[in-house]
Scaffold this motif. Sequence first.
Motif, PDB file in Angstrom:
ATOM      1  N   ARG A 191      -0.070  21.563  33.944  1.00  0.00           N
ATOM      2  CA  ARG A 191      -1.116  20.685  33.412  1.00  0.00           C
ATOM      3  C   ARG A 191      -0.730  19.226  33.575  1.00  0.00           C
ATOM      4  O   ARG A 191       0.448  18.871  33.575  1.00  0.00           O
ATOM      5  N   PRO A 192      -1.732  18.358  33.717  1.00  0.00           N
ATOM      6  CA  PRO A 192      -1.500  16.926  33.912  1.00  0.00           C
ATOM      7  C   PRO A 192      -1.467  16.181  32.586  1.00  0.00           C
ATOM      8  O   PRO A 192      -1.815  16.723  31.538  1.00  0.00           O
ATOM      9  N   GLY A 193      -1.059  14.915  32.665  1.00  0.00           N
ATOM     10  CA  GLY A 193      -1.091  14.068  31.478  1.00  0.00           C
ATOM     11  C   GLY A 193       0.154  13.224  31.293  1.00  0.00           C
ATOM     12  O   GLY A 193       0.280  12.510  30.286  1.00  0.00           O
ATOM     13  N   ARG A 194       1.086  13.283  32.245  1.00  0.00           N
ATOM     14  CA  ARG A 194       2.267  12.418  32.172  1.00  0.00           C
ATOM     15  C   ARG A 194       1.872  10.994  32.552  1.00  0.00           C
ATOM     16  O   ARG A 194       0.959  10.791  33.340  1.00  0.00           O
ATOM     17  N   SER A 195       2.572  10.025  31.999  1.00  0.00           N
ATOM     18  CA  SER A 195       2.302   8.627  32.330  1.00  0.00           C
ATOM     19  C   SER A 195       3.523   8.031  33.020  1.00  0.00           C
ATOM     20  O   SER A 195       4.602   8.628  33.032  1.00  0.00           O
ATOM     21  N   ASP A 196       3.357   6.851  33.603  1.00  0.00           N
ATOM     22  CA  ASP A 196       4.442   6.178  34.313  1.00  0.00           C
ATOM     23  C   ASP A 196       5.072   5.088  33.459  1.00  0.00           C
ATOM     24  O   ASP A 196       4.361   4.275  32.862  1.00  0.00           O
ATOM     25  N   ASP A 197       6.409   5.057  33.416  1.00  0.00           N
ATOM     26  CA  ASP A 197       7.098   3.897  32.868  1.00  0.00           C
ATOM     27  C   ASP A 197       7.069   2.785  33.913  1.00  0.00           C
ATOM     28  O   ASP A 197       7.092   3.056  35.116  1.00  0.00           O
ATOM     29  N   LYS A 198       7.040   1.538  33.456  1.00  0.00           N
ATOM     30  CA  LYS A 198       6.988   0.407  34.378  1.00  0.00           C
ATOM     31  C   LYS A 198       8.347  -0.258  34.573  1.00  0.00           C
ATOM     32  O   LYS A 198       8.462  -1.188  35.367  1.00  0.00           O
ATOM     33  N   SER A 199       9.349   0.199  33.849  1.00  0.00           N
ATOM     34  CA  SER A 199      10.689  -0.374  34.008  1.00  0.00           C
ATOM     35  C   SER A 199      11.719   0.723  33.813  1.00  0.00           C
ATOM     36  O   SER A 199      11.392   1.857  33.457  1.00  0.00           O
ATOM     37  N   ASP A 200      12.985   0.366  34.012  1.00  0.00           N
ATOM     38  CA  ASP A 200      14.060   1.348  33.931  1.00  0.00           C
ATOM     39  C   ASP A 200      14.694   1.440  32.544  1.00  0.00           C
ATOM     40  O   ASP A 200      15.745   2.052  32.386  1.00  0.00           O
ATOM     41  N   GLN A 201      14.089   0.854  31.530  1.00  0.00           N
ATOM     42  CA  GLN A 201      14.724   0.803  30.222  1.00  0.00           C
ATOM     43  C   GLN A 201      14.886   2.186  29.577  1.00  0.00           C
ATOM     44  O   GLN A 201      15.737   2.357  28.698  1.00  0.00           O
ATOM     45  N   ASP A 202      14.077   3.158  30.012  1.00  0.00           N
ATOM     46  CA  ASP A 202      14.177   4.498  29.438  1.00  0.00           C
ATOM     47  C   ASP A 202      14.916   5.480  30.339  1.00  0.00           C
ATOM     48  O   ASP A 202      14.881   6.695  30.103  1.00  0.00           O
ATOM     49  N   CYS A 203      15.584   4.975  31.370  1.00  0.00           N
ATOM     50  CA  CYS A 203      16.372   5.858  32.225  1.00  0.00           C
ATOM     51  C   CYS A 203      17.436   6.576  31.399  1.00  0.00           C
ATOM     52  O   CYS A 203      18.049   5.987  30.502  1.00  0.00           O
ATOM     53  N   THR A 204      17.647   7.834  31.688  1.00  0.00           N
ATOM     54  CA  THR A 204      18.620   8.618  30.939  1.00  0.00           C
ATOM     55  C   THR A 204      20.032   8.354  31.451  1.00  0.00           C
ATOM     56  O   THR A 204      20.224   7.970  32.606  1.00  0.00           O
ATOM     57  N   PRO A 205      21.033   8.587  30.609  1.00  0.00           N
ATOM     58  CA  PRO A 205      22.418   8.396  31.054  1.00  0.00           C
ATOM     59  C   PRO A 205      22.822   9.477  32.044  1.00  0.00           C
ATOM     60  O   PRO A 205      22.253  10.575  32.055  1.00  0.00           O
ATOM     61  N   ASP A 206      23.794   9.164  32.879  1.00  0.00           N
ATOM     62  CA  ASP A 206      24.299  10.140  33.833  1.00  0.00           C
ATOM     63  C   ASP A 206      24.974  11.286  33.078  1.00  0.00           C
ATOM     64  O   ASP A 206      25.438  11.104  31.948  1.00  0.00           O
ATOM     65  N   GLY A 207      24.993  12.460  33.681  1.00  0.00           N
ATOM     66  CA  GLY A 207      25.678  13.597  33.082  1.00  0.00           C
ATOM     67  C   GLY A 207      24.772  14.603  32.411  1.00  0.00           C
ATOM     68  O   GLY A 207      25.257  15.598  31.862  1.00  0.00           O
ATOM     69  N   ARG A 208      23.469  14.393  32.453  1.00  0.00           N
ATOM     70  CA  ARG A 208      22.561  15.343  31.806  1.00  0.00           C
ATOM     71  C   ARG A 208      22.182  16.524  32.695  1.00  0.00           C
ATOM     72  O   ARG A 208      21.592  17.491  32.210  1.00  0.00           O
ATOM     73  N   LEU A 209      22.488  16.431  33.961  1.00  0.00           N
ATOM     74  CA  LEU A 209      22.193  17.525  34.881  1.00  0.00           C
ATOM     75  C   LEU A 209      23.463  18.321  35.140  1.00  0.00           C
ATOM     76  O   LEU A 209      24.573  17.807  35.010  1.00  0.00           O
ATOM     77  N   PRO A 210      23.330  19.594  35.528  1.00  0.00           N
ATOM     78  CA  PRO A 210      24.515  20.450  35.682  1.00  0.00           C
ATOM     79  C   PRO A 210      25.470  19.974  36.766  1.00  0.00           C
ATOM     80  O   PRO A 210      25.057  19.434  37.787  1.00  0.00           O
ATOM     81  N   ASP A 211      26.737  20.221  36.526  1.00  0.00           N
ATOM     82  CA  ASP A 211      27.784  19.993  37.512  1.00  0.00           C
ATOM     83  C   ASP A 211      28.069  21.331  38.177  1.00  0.00           C
ATOM     84  O   ASP A 211      28.568  22.261  37.537  1.00  0.00           O
ATOM     85  N   ALA A 212      27.756  21.439  39.459  1.00  0.00           N
ATOM     86  CA  ALA A 212      27.867  22.723  40.170  1.00  0.00           C
ATOM     87  C   ALA A 212      29.295  23.207  40.293  1.00  0.00           C
ATOM     88  O   ALA A 212      29.525  24.377  40.631  1.00  0.00           O
ATOM     89  N   ALA A 213      30.280  22.364  40.013  1.00  0.00           N
ATOM     90  CA  ALA A 213      31.681  22.756  40.121  1.00  0.00           C
ATOM     91  C   ALA A 213      32.200  23.413  38.843  1.00  0.00           C
ATOM     92  O   ALA A 213      33.337  23.891  38.808  1.00  0.00           O
ATOM     93  N   GLN A 214      31.362  23.465  37.794  1.00  0.00           N
ATOM     94  CA  GLN A 214      31.791  23.986  36.502  1.00  0.00           C
ATOM     95  C   GLN A 214      31.378  25.446  36.309  1.00  0.00           C
ATOM     96  O   GLN A 214      30.699  26.039  37.146  1.00  0.00           O
ATOM     97  N   GLY A 215      31.770  26.005  35.151  1.00  0.00           N
ATOM     98  CA  GLY A 215      31.523  27.409  34.863  1.00  0.00           C
ATOM     99  C   GLY A 215      30.463  27.641  33.817  1.00  0.00           C
ATOM    100  O   GLY A 215      29.638  26.762  33.515  1.00  0.00           O
ATOM    101  N   ALA A 216      30.498  28.836  33.213  1.00  0.00           N
ATOM    102  CA  ALA A 216      29.446  29.294  32.314  1.00  0.00           C
ATOM    103  C   ALA A 216      29.312  28.410  31.071  1.00  0.00           C
ATOM    104  O   ALA A 216      28.190  28.149  30.609  1.00  0.00           O
ATOM    105  N   ASP A 217      30.419  27.971  30.501  1.00  0.00           N
ATOM    106  CA  ASP A 217      30.346  27.148  29.286  1.00  0.00           C
ATOM    107  C   ASP A 217      29.585  25.852  29.550  1.00  0.00           C
ATOM    108  O   ASP A 217      28.747  25.429  28.744  1.00  0.00           O
ATOM    109  N   HIS A 218      29.877  25.228  30.669  1.00  0.00           N
ATOM    110  CA  HIS A 218      29.190  23.984  31.030  1.00  0.00           C
ATOM    111  C   HIS A 218      27.705  24.237  31.259  1.00  0.00           C
ATOM    112  O   HIS A 218      26.857  23.458  30.792  1.00  0.00           O
ATOM    113  N   VAL A 219      27.385  25.311  31.972  1.00  0.00           N
ATOM    114  CA  VAL A 219      25.983  25.644  32.237  1.00  0.00           C
ATOM    115  C   VAL A 219      25.222  25.792  30.927  1.00  0.00           C
ATOM    116  O   VAL A 219      24.114  25.265  30.763  1.00  0.00           O
ATOM    117  N   ARG A 220      25.812  26.495  29.988  1.00  0.00           N
ATOM    118  CA  ARG A 220      25.153  26.686  28.689  1.00  0.00           C
ATOM    119  C   ARG A 220      25.002  25.363  27.952  1.00  0.00           C
ATOM    120  O   ARG A 220      23.954  25.097  27.344  1.00  0.00           O
TER     121      ARG A 220
END
Length: 355
Positions: A191-220
């Motif tokens: 479904r649609p309805g997302r809006s666009d931010d106009k600046s980078d002030q709400d960019c998330t910090p690095d490290g929120r996506l999985p590290d493929a070199a890690q194991g099950a604990d990290h994935v969880r």
Amino acid sequence: MSAFRSVSRTVARTPLRSIKQSQAVAVRAFASRSQHGYQKQIPSKNAVNPGVLGALAAGALAGWYFYSSPSDQQATGDSWRKVDFNKVYKDIAGLLEDEDYDDGSYGPVFVRLAWHASGTFDTKTKTGGSNGATIRFHPEANHGANAGLDVARKRLEPLKKKYPNISYGDLYTLAGVVAVQELGGPTVRWRPGRSDDKSDQDCTPDGRLPDAAQGADHVRDIFYRMGFNDQEIAALVGAHALGRCHSSRSGFEGPWNASPTTFTNYFYTELLEDKWVPKKWNGPFQYVDKQSGQFMMLPADIAFKTDSQFRKHVEKYAADQDAFFADFSKAFAKLLELGVKFPADAPVYEFKTLE
């Protein structure tokens, strides 16, 4: 499943591009799934609950990337109401095939873009997710896990100009849906309805996506933060049936199986039935199949085989592709809606594939 499996084994040493069509035919013959009307919409009261997908080649190297769109192209508020999303779906589908890119399809990188735009959500802080499309701004575009996604954004940019009222968040997530469906996967409610931010002030910090070199604990740790359970995580990692890793992006190299442009349950069958050995090379630690050395698994992938709680779901999906499709569809739709507050009357689409 044995007859279907034999097709994969037969082509294991054949160049990937030359087997794409025969593999797709075999998959379509094997997989039975319902098709929904192209313009079917479901009232918002039945919408998917807000609320993934294992790292499609988590990256280590990245380039600076930034979209600065004219203010009149920033989609906010009710602008989505002016968009014919059926036409957008068809136009995205028209961008998938390109014999000069990877294995002939942008589909896998579109899925990765949709996932990485959405998978930054944090249930505690209520930050991140696809709303705002902050993945297009520096520094988030420059996070290691997002290396190479500028390719997908650039491919989609002409459609943003053609449909100025669509938000980047809607465009990126819809591209993931189109790719899954057009490459032979299940119908995914969107479904649609997302809006666009106009600046980078709400960019998330690095490290929120999985590290493929890690194991099950990290994935969880990563997926529990988003609000997913073990079954949903195991279903989402099945998208590794698509695409390949690139040493120039993530450091890792190779496809997961012989049909990287067809959505199947191959990730699970290959993971369980192949013998995976460490790859002998100068790159980061990863696995290759002992039989041919053509296919690879990431350390995080192997965790789904060695961890008993993950493995029971892997075994289920390896034995039953229909069950995988059903569970993946739900989990992927949930991923794409993480952190998004949709208008009460936003329709839910079930797009029919073009074939």
